[in-house]
Design a protein around this motif. Structure first.
Motif, PDB file in Angstrom:
ATOM      1  N   TRP A 141      41.571   4.417 -44.103  1.00 52.12           N
ATOM      2  CA  TRP A 141      42.118   4.710 -45.357  1.00 52.12           C
ATOM      3  C   TRP A 141      43.350   4.962 -45.201  1.00 52.12           C
ATOM      4  O   TRP A 141      43.913   5.485 -43.946  1.00 52.12           O
ATOM      5  CB  TRP A 141      41.260   5.878 -46.007  1.00 52.12           C
ATOM      6  N   GLN A 142      44.191   4.767 -46.151  1.00 51.03           N
ATOM      7  CA  GLN A 142      45.630   5.168 -46.313  1.00 51.03           C
ATOM      8  C   GLN A 142      46.029   5.744 -47.506  1.00 51.03           C
ATOM      9  O   GLN A 142      45.409   5.675 -48.586  1.00 51.03           O
ATOM     10  CB  GLN A 142      46.322   3.692 -46.173  1.00 51.03           C
ATOM     11  N   ASN A 143      47.100   6.657 -47.266  1.00 51.41           N
ATOM     12  CA  ASN A 143      47.627   7.524 -48.653  1.00 51.41           C
ATOM     13  C   ASN A 143      49.183   7.124 -48.739  1.00 51.41           C
ATOM     14  O   ASN A 143      49.701   6.868 -47.627  1.00 51.41           O
ATOM     15  CB  ASN A 143      47.761   8.989 -48.369  1.00 51.41           C
ATOM     16  N   GLU A 144      49.483   6.959 -49.828  1.00 54.88           N
ATOM     17  CA  GLU A 144      50.997   6.754 -50.270  1.00 54.88           C
ATOM     18  C   GLU A 144      51.567   7.935 -50.350  1.00 54.88           C
ATOM     19  O   GLU A 144      51.302   8.652 -51.499  1.00 54.88           O
ATOM     20  CB  GLU A 144      51.135   5.705 -51.214  1.00 54.88           C
ATOM     21  N   LYS A 145      52.657   8.237 -49.720  1.00 48.91           N
ATOM     22  CA  LYS A 145      53.654   9.225 -50.245  1.00 48.91           C
ATOM     23  C   LYS A 145      52.858  10.862 -50.421  1.00 48.91           C
ATOM     24  O   LYS A 145      52.981  11.147 -51.358  1.00 48.91           O
ATOM     25  CB  LYS A 145      54.682   9.083 -51.087  1.00 48.91           C
ATOM     26  N   THR A 146      52.228  11.304 -49.313  1.00 49.18           N
ATOM     27  CA  THR A 146      51.283  12.252 -49.704  1.00 49.18           C
ATOM     28  C   THR A 146      51.544  13.185 -48.405  1.00 49.18           C
ATOM     29  O   THR A 146      51.444  13.100 -47.240  1.00 49.18           O
ATOM     30  CB  THR A 146      49.935  11.987 -49.626  1.00 49.18           C
ATOM     31  N   VAL A 147      51.443  14.775 -48.953  1.00 47.21           N
ATOM     32  CA  VAL A 147      51.304  15.748 -48.029  1.00 47.21           C
ATOM     33  C   VAL A 147      49.893  16.407 -48.037  1.00 47.21           C
ATOM     34  O   VAL A 147      49.602  16.541 -49.244  1.00 47.21           O
ATOM     35  CB  VAL A 147      52.420  16.918 -48.236  1.00 47.21           C
ATOM     36  N   VAL A 148      49.156  16.372 -46.928  1.00 45.15           N
ATOM     37  CA  VAL A 148      47.985  16.814 -47.023  1.00 45.15           C
ATOM     38  C   VAL A 148      47.984  18.152 -46.271  1.00 45.15           C
ATOM     39  O   VAL A 148      48.364  18.356 -44.864  1.00 45.15           O
ATOM     40  CB  VAL A 148      46.966  15.806 -46.275  1.00 45.15           C
ATOM     41  N   ILE A 149      47.543  19.209 -46.825  1.00 47.42           N
ATOM     42  CA  ILE A 149      47.189  20.595 -46.233  1.00 47.42           C
ATOM     43  C   ILE A 149      45.909  20.642 -45.740  1.00 47.42           C
ATOM     44  O   ILE A 149      44.764  20.173 -46.176  1.00 47.42           O
ATOM     45  CB  ILE A 149      47.951  21.617 -47.127  1.00 47.42           C
ATOM     46  N   GLY A 150      45.704  21.857 -44.775  1.00 49.50           N
ATOM     47  CA  GLY A 150      44.324  22.244 -44.328  1.00 49.50           C
ATOM     48  C   GLY A 150      43.667  23.009 -45.244  1.00 49.50           C
ATOM     49  O   GLY A 150      44.474  23.464 -46.337  1.00 49.50           O
ATOM     50  N   ARG A 151      42.345  23.149 -45.240  1.00 46.60           N
ATOM     51  CA  ARG A 151      41.662  23.870 -46.192  1.00 46.60           C
ATOM     52  C   ARG A 151      42.105  25.253 -46.393  1.00 46.60           C
ATOM     53  O   ARG A 151      41.955  25.741 -47.602  1.00 46.60           O
ATOM     54  CB  ARG A 151      40.467  24.116 -45.741  1.00 46.60           C
ATOM     55  N   ASN A 152      42.573  26.127 -45.449  1.00 43.33           N
ATOM     56  CA  ASN A 152      43.141  27.497 -45.729  1.00 43.33           C
ATOM     57  C   ASN A 152      44.636  27.601 -46.046  1.00 43.33           C
ATOM     58  O   ASN A 152      44.904  28.763 -45.950  1.00 43.33           O
ATOM     59  CB  ASN A 152      42.434  28.161 -44.646  1.00 43.33           C
ATOM     60  N   GLN A 153      45.547  26.495 -45.972  1.00 43.39           N
ATOM     61  CA  GLN A 153      46.649  26.867 -46.031  1.00 43.39           C
ATOM     62  C   GLN A 153      47.364  27.172 -47.463  1.00 43.39           C
ATOM     63  O   GLN A 153      46.804  26.670 -48.320  1.00 43.39           O
ATOM     64  CB  GLN A 153      47.685  25.621 -45.655  1.00 43.39           C
ATOM     65  N   ASN A 154      48.345  27.754 -47.512  1.00 50.66           N
ATOM     66  CA  ASN A 154      49.146  28.111 -48.625  1.00 50.66           C
ATOM     67  C   ASN A 154      50.190  26.799 -49.065  1.00 50.66           C
ATOM     68  O   ASN A 154      50.957  26.642 -48.245  1.00 50.66           O
ATOM     69  CB  ASN A 154      50.081  29.238 -48.480  1.00 50.66           C
ATOM     70  N   ALA A 155      49.959  26.098 -49.930  1.00 47.12           N
ATOM     71  CA  ALA A 155      50.802  24.955 -50.233  1.00 47.12           C
ATOM     72  C   ALA A 155      52.138  25.322 -50.424  1.00 47.12           C
ATOM     73  O   ALA A 155      53.258  24.495 -50.064  1.00 47.12           O
ATOM     74  CB  ALA A 155      50.180  24.030 -51.613  1.00 47.12           C
ATOM     75  N   TRP A 156      52.524  26.455 -51.014  1.00 51.04           N
ATOM     76  CA  TRP A 156      53.839  26.789 -51.248  1.00 51.04           C
ATOM     77  C   TRP A 156      54.555  27.189 -50.073  1.00 51.04           C
ATOM     78  O   TRP A 156      55.751  26.918 -49.942  1.00 51.04           O
ATOM     79  CB  TRP A 156      54.225  27.885 -52.015  1.00 51.04           C
ATOM     80  N   GLN A 157      53.779  27.605 -48.920  1.00 54.01           N
ATOM     81  CA  GLN A 157      54.528  27.819 -47.603  1.00 54.01           C
ATOM     82  C   GLN A 157      54.715  26.690 -46.776  1.00 54.01           C
ATOM     83  O   GLN A 157      55.550  26.574 -46.238  1.00 54.01           O
ATOM     84  CB  GLN A 157      53.699  28.840 -47.022  1.00 54.01           C
TER      85      GLN A 157
END
Length: 253
Positions: free
Chosen positions: A45-61
């Motif tokens: 699979w492919q994603n276009e212009k995406t930031v993927v974070i881990g399950r326990n990460q804080n998106a804002w950080q």
């Protein structure tokens, strides 16, 4: 073929034709729940212009959300742990899904190493479960273990715009002082630098052949359009696209 002759499970292959990260992650969890209890699955699979974070990460950080939204990008959160990564259409994502008893990281990584070697690029494992070519990382990996099945997924950098890393990902002051974004970029490599004619499609075909070499003839090639019609996909898509999943787990910040 290493162990394919004596395989216990069926083999399944599916390839996404969507670049929507929320849909692709929904399908990944659907495959985990619906197929991986008794099948070895390769999902590309492919994603276009995406930031993927881990399950326990804080998106804002981890992420510069304003920059990402300004440029029409998306934030996604995966089931597995690990760090934040940037995906664009120069990157190919893979997921190996299978019963827990069949899970074998070395075999799964061997599919990728053998596929890249078949294309004429020398590759090997590093001690951190990364895969290197020319001493630089082109594939990072993360893992999830459910009650009955597990998956191992990751990236294959073909022609990623590494300049976007510093635009969309936050790097701590300590990392900037000790390593810096340029240093991070200098430790990764796009495979296209080593094989200029390499395309995503060529890499997909090499992965398909590598999967057969390791796990045996593919029993079932899933039709992507039929997969997304499955009744479970809608609920999973709502989960992966919801603000609660993307941001609600964050501690007060």
């Amino acid at each position: 073929m290493a162990l394919g002759v004596d395989r216990i499970t069926n083999t399944v292959y599916v390839e996404s034709n969507s670049f929507d990260p929320w849909l692709n992650l929904a399908i990944e969890e659907y495959l985990l729940n619906s197929y991986a209890r008794d099948s070895s699955v390769l999902y590309l699979w492919q994603n276009e212009k995406t930031v993927v974070i881990g399950r326990n990460q804080n998106a804002w950080q981890e992420c510069r959300l304003d920059n990402l939204e300004r440029d029409g990008g998306r934030l996604a959160r995966r089931l597995s742990g690990g760090g934040a990564v940037y995906h664009d259409l120069g990157n190919l994502n893979f997921t190996f899904l299978m019963p827990r008893k069949e899970y074998n990281l070395h075999r799964q990584l061997s599919v990728i190493v053998d596929a890249v070697k078949e294309l004429g690029i020398e590759a090997h494992f590093s001690g951190r479960n990364d895969i290197l070519a020319g001493g630089k990382k082109f594939s990072g990996n993360a893992f999830y273990h459910g009650q009955f099945a597990s998956y191992h997924h990751g990236t294959i950098l073909i022609d990623v715009d590494t300049g976007k890393l510093s635009e969309y990902l936050n790097v701590s002051k300590e990392k900037i002082e000790s390593k810096g974004v340029k240093s991070v970029v200098s430790r990764v490599v796009n495979l296209k630098e080593m094989k200029p004619d390499l395309t995503i499609d060529t890499m997909k075909k090499a992965m398909y052949r590598g999967f057969i070499e390791e796990y045996g003839q593919i029993d079932n090639v899933l039709d992507f359009e039929r997969v997304i019609e499955s009744e479970d996909i809608g609920g999973l898509y709502e989960k992966y696209s919801s603000k609660e999943w993307l941001l609600g787990r964050n501690p007060e910040f």
